[in-house]
Motif scaffolding. Structure first.
Motif: not given
Length: 113
Positions: A6-10, A49-55, A67-74
Motif C-alpha cells: 500500500i502506497n502512502e496515498d492509500n 512525520l508524514g504518511k506511511v506505506y505498508v510492506n 508500516y514504514i515512515l520515510k525519514y524526511s521533514n527535517g
C-alpha cells in the motif's frame, strides 16, 4: 521477500506481485491493515512525520506487516526513533481496546531512508 503493498496515498501497489498477494488476504486482514495505517497516520501526520506505506512479507508462521515512515521533514533520526516508540505503545493500546492484539503482534513500525 518483502513486498510493498500500500502506497502512502492509500492506493494499492500495481507492480507484480503486490496485486496477487493482496488477493490472497482475507477481507478481515485487508480491513485490519487499512485500520492500522489510518490509526498510525492520526499520530504521524499531525506531528509532521508524514504518511506511511505498508510492506508485507510471509514468514513460516504468519503474515508480517511493516508500516514504514520515510525519514524526511527535517526531523532528526533520534526524534523519529522516539516518536516511533511512542507510536508502538499507542498502537499496542489501540489494538488491545479494539480486539486486534493478535494482528498487532505481526506488525512493525519502521523508519526508512
Amino acid at each position: 521477500m518483502i513486498y510493498k503493498l500500500i502506497n502512502e496515498d492509500n492506493t494499492l501497489v500495481n507492480e507484480y506481485p503486490a496485486p496477487q498477494i493482496y488477493k490472497t488476504l482475507s477481507d478481515e486482514e485487508k480491513n485490519n491493515i487499512y485500520t492500522f495505517k489510518k490509526e498510525i497516520e492520526k499520530i504521524t501526520i499531525p506531528k509532521g512525520l508524514g504518511k506511511v506505506y505498508v510492506n508485507v512479507m510471509y514468514d513460516c508462521i504468519q503474515l508480517e506487516k511493516e508500516y514504514i515512515l520515510k525519514y524526511s521533514n527535517g526531523h532528526s533520526r533520534e526524534y523519529y526513533e522516539k516518536e516511533i516508540e511512542k507510536i508502538c505503545n499507542q498502537m499496542e493500546s489501540f489494538s488491545k481496546k479494539n480486539n486486534l492484539f493478535d494482528f498487532y503482534l505481526g506488525c512493525h513500525i519502521l523508519l526508512m531512508g
